[in-house]
Design an enzyme around this catalytic site. Sequence first.
Site, PDB file in Angstrom:
ATOM      1  N   TRP A 282      37.806  44.608  50.631  1.00 54.70           N
ATOM      2  CA  TRP A 282      37.600  43.883  49.373  1.00 54.70           C
ATOM      3  C   TRP A 282      38.484  44.484  48.285  1.00 54.70           C
ATOM      4  O   TRP A 282      38.993  45.605  48.459  1.00 54.70           O
ATOM      5  CB  TRP A 282      36.122  43.968  48.941  1.00 54.70           C
ATOM      6  CG  TRP A 282      35.703  42.795  48.096  1.00 54.70           C
ATOM      7  CD1 TRP A 282      35.392  42.809  46.771  1.00 54.70           C
ATOM      8  CD2 TRP A 282      35.559  41.439  48.520  1.00 54.70           C
ATOM      9  NE1 TRP A 282      35.066  41.545  46.344  1.00 54.70           N
ATOM     10  CE2 TRP A 282      35.174  40.676  47.403  1.00 54.70           C
ATOM     11  CE3 TRP A 282      35.735  40.765  49.743  1.00 54.70           C
ATOM     12  CZ2 TRP A 282      34.954  39.297  47.457  1.00 54.70           C
ATOM     13  CZ3 TRP A 282      35.520  39.402  49.810  1.00 54.70           C
ATOM     14  CH2 TRP A 282      35.134  38.682  48.669  1.00 54.70           C
TER      15      TRP A 282
ATOM     16  N   ASP B 265      40.949  43.306  38.954  1.00 57.86           N
ATOM     17  CA  ASP B 265      40.545  42.486  37.805  1.00 57.86           C
ATOM     18  C   ASP B 265      39.246  41.729  38.088  1.00 57.86           C
ATOM     19  O   ASP B 265      38.736  41.767  39.204  1.00 57.86           O
ATOM     20  CB  ASP B 265      41.662  41.504  37.455  1.00 57.86           C
ATOM     21  CG  ASP B 265      41.829  40.429  38.520  1.00 57.86           C
ATOM     22  OD1 ASP B 265      41.735  40.737  39.720  1.00 57.86           O
ATOM     23  OD2 ASP B 265      42.037  39.257  38.151  1.00 57.86           O
TER      24      ASP B 265
ATOM     25  N   GLU C 185      39.119  39.696  41.080  1.00 56.46           N
ATOM     26  CA  GLU C 185      39.140  40.464  42.329  1.00 56.46           C
ATOM     27  C   GLU C 185      40.449  40.363  43.098  1.00 56.46           C
ATOM     28  O   GLU C 185      40.472  40.494  44.316  1.00 56.46           O
ATOM     29  CB  GLU C 185      37.987  40.017  43.253  1.00 56.46           C
ATOM     30  CG  GLU C 185      36.680  39.832  42.530  1.00 56.46           C
ATOM     31  CD  GLU C 185      35.524  39.553  43.466  1.00 56.46           C
ATOM     32  OE1 GLU C 185      34.692  40.448  43.624  1.00 56.46           O
ATOM     33  OE2 GLU C 185      35.468  38.462  44.048  1.00 56.46           O
ATOM     34  N   GLU C 186      41.530  40.130  42.409  1.00 55.65           N
ATOM     35  CA  GLU C 186      42.792  39.873  43.107  1.00 55.65           C
ATOM     36  C   GLU C 186      43.912  40.862  42.799  1.00 55.65           C
ATOM     37  O   GLU C 186      44.764  41.108  43.642  1.00 55.65           O
ATOM     38  CB  GLU C 186      43.281  38.460  42.756  1.00 55.65           C
ATOM     39  CG  GLU C 186      42.346  37.375  43.235  1.00 55.65           C
ATOM     40  CD  GLU C 186      42.662  36.013  42.655  1.00 55.65           C
ATOM     41  OE1 GLU C 186      42.329  35.013  43.302  1.00 55.65           O
ATOM     42  OE2 GLU C 186      43.225  35.942  41.540  1.00 55.65           O
TER      43      GLU C 186
HETATM   44  C1  NOJ Z   1      37.331  35.400  46.721  1.00 54.62           C
HETATM   45  C2  NOJ Z   1      37.439  36.021  45.380  1.00 54.62           C
HETATM   46  O1  NOJ Z   1      36.180  36.309  44.901  1.00 54.62           O
HETATM   47  C3  NOJ Z   1      38.190  35.129  44.456  1.00 54.62           C
HETATM   48  O2  NOJ Z   1      38.254  35.671  43.172  1.00 54.62           O
HETATM   49  C4  NOJ Z   1      39.552  34.969  45.005  1.00 54.62           C
HETATM   50  O3  NOJ Z   1      40.309  34.174  44.140  1.00 54.62           O
HETATM   51  C5  NOJ Z   1      39.461  34.379  46.388  1.00 54.62           C
HETATM   52  N1  NOJ Z   1      38.626  35.171  47.234  1.00 54.62           N
HETATM   53  C6  NOJ Z   1      40.827  34.215  47.029  1.00 54.62           C
HETATM   54  O4  NOJ Z   1      41.423  35.476  47.148  1.00 54.62           O
HETATM   55  C1  NOJ Z   2      34.949  34.942  42.460  1.00 54.78           C
HETATM   56  C2  NOJ Z   2      35.265  35.279  41.061  1.00 54.78           C
HETATM   57  O1  NOJ Z   2      36.655  35.382  40.947  1.00 54.78           O
HETATM   58  C3  NOJ Z   2      34.603  36.566  40.658  1.00 54.78           C
HETATM   59  O2  NOJ Z   2      34.834  36.801  39.304  1.00 54.78           O
HETATM   60  C4  NOJ Z   2      33.138  36.521  40.910  1.00 54.78           C
HETATM   61  O3  NOJ Z   2      32.571  37.766  40.630  1.00 54.78           O
HETATM   62  C5  NOJ Z   2      32.852  36.136  42.349  1.00 54.78           C
HETATM   63  N1  NOJ Z   2      33.558  34.963  42.709  1.00 54.78           N
HETATM   64  C6  NOJ Z   2      31.377  35.875  42.562  1.00 54.78           C
HETATM   65  O4  NOJ Z   2      30.954  34.798  41.764  1.00 54.78           O
END
Ligand code: NOJ
Ligand code: NOJ
Length: 526
Positions: A171, A241, A244-245
């Site tokens: 992750w 960030d 999560e990327e």
């Molecule tokens: C799941 C992440 O939570 C989301 O923020 C991200 O854009 C997608 N995976 C694709 O990487």
């Molecule tokens: C993807 C989002 O990008 C992230 O900010 C969030 O925490 C997760 N999904 C769960 O909702």
Amino acid sequence: MELRIGSLLLTLFAINIFAYSIPPLSGFLPAIRTSFIQKPLRETLDDWIEREERIALDKLLANVKPGGRNVEGNGKHVADGTVIASPSTESPNYYYQWVRDAAITTNTLVDLYADDPSSKLSSSLSTVLDAYATLQTKIQRTSNPSGSFDDLQGLGEPKFQVDGTPFTGSWGRPQRDGPALRAITLINYLRAYNASHPSIWESGEADDIFDTLYEASMPARSVIKADLEYVSHFWNASGFDLWEEVDGLHFFTAAVQLKALREGTQIARAFGDDGAAHWYNEQATYLERFVRRFWNKKKGHLVETLWSHRTGLDCGLLLGSLHSYPSETVDYDPVFPPYSDETLISLLALVQDQRERFPINLQPYDDAPFEGESIFGGVGLGRYPEDVYDGYGTSERGGNPWFLCTSSAAEVLYRTASRLTETSSLTITPLGLPFYSALLSSSSLAPEEGATYGPSDAIFHSIVEKLKLVGDEFLEVVKTHVDGEGSMSEQFDQVTGYMRGATDLTWSYGAFLQAVGARKYLDEAW
Ligand code: NOJ
Ligand code: NOJ
């Protein structure tokens, strides 16, 4: 003890200024479910907001244990205090607890509780809030792939299983906004609890009740202090960030860390922990300087990540501004509040990008109160221009508008309008001019650079009215894309408008409720 009482009393006024009041829910949750199925054919925005507010709260609480129907009795053990991100268990699997989503949405619940602690709703909420505090204390101490409690690194872990055990898959970790958001939420709770139990200090029970939340000993034992230690030691380290990327240094993360340290300084002082108060305050001073670096003069807007190849325009800018706004009790000037020129001009640039990018934003909305001419109006907002996550996987077509981003734009505008009403003054700076010009583009009045307007100027009233109107346009977009039951998923399709991605996203409901709270506050102030 005298001093502690004195300073804590100050916090009695901690009730969030944007707290909103929800009419008492008869019989709490089950009763409201039946009442929202029937959707009137033609409904004004005001009527819809009132109805959707109950639906959003109901559906948010459905994702929270104890009590939530999406987290009870489905075969999986869900720990009390868990806030699932969404009930969706596959494509995508959001059936986890994210520290960020949980803290943000629980903070909305704290505001509701603080609003009327003796209500029936609040007695259910207080059970949830206690459980949240207890579970967060536990997961904070759970060793995980980011590290452990002893070295504090474990606090940066972004997501946990619903039973409170760590998620061990690969992750984007660590994510350093989590401890800051959790501290903000728990400090808000501590103050709200203190305010609603005024005799705690006289009874001598205060230490027992508050020790698990805040206590001076080092190494940190209490949940808030551990988070403040984490934030104060690692704010300048890189991490992933909020989306999560991207590994790097981020505006949203830094902004909420700054708020945590400012509020934390005050809490440390209230608990007689002067050394810590001094340390948090000192780090906040450095961090504040750092937050200013996200203003990119050349680009003319804030950027979400430093040294990134992206434009930097990002819904995280709006969220960072909103979630770092000071609570009423703490006396410091926010760096980029919602009403700052920097925030507003960044919103304008983001809106212009998203309007062109998503076909759906070019279609006029039936009920929208605007004529379609203004170059600043409500549209569906996604996370950032370069986004390719479509709710299920990556898509060549790019991303989509998100409910929570669209609601956050409304909230920024409502809060700006409230600020103007409260201060009775607006100076048009060279920086802010493009925003106010765009805001008034469909009106006969034009703002002048350098001018200061007040309630005796017609243009001042037009600006306040327009801010509310465009805020309403954003909520109008939300209204257009919820389904027949008022449900909100994560995204809505950039072409068809249909919902996409994780169903019943807890954060979508929380962001909507926050926007509605800011709208009510404006209506009262105006
Ligand atoms: C799941 C992440 O939570 C989301 O923020 C991200 O854009 C997608 N995976 C694709 O990487
Ligand atoms: C993807 C989002 O990008 C992230 O900010 C969030 O925490 C997760 N999904 C769960 O909702």
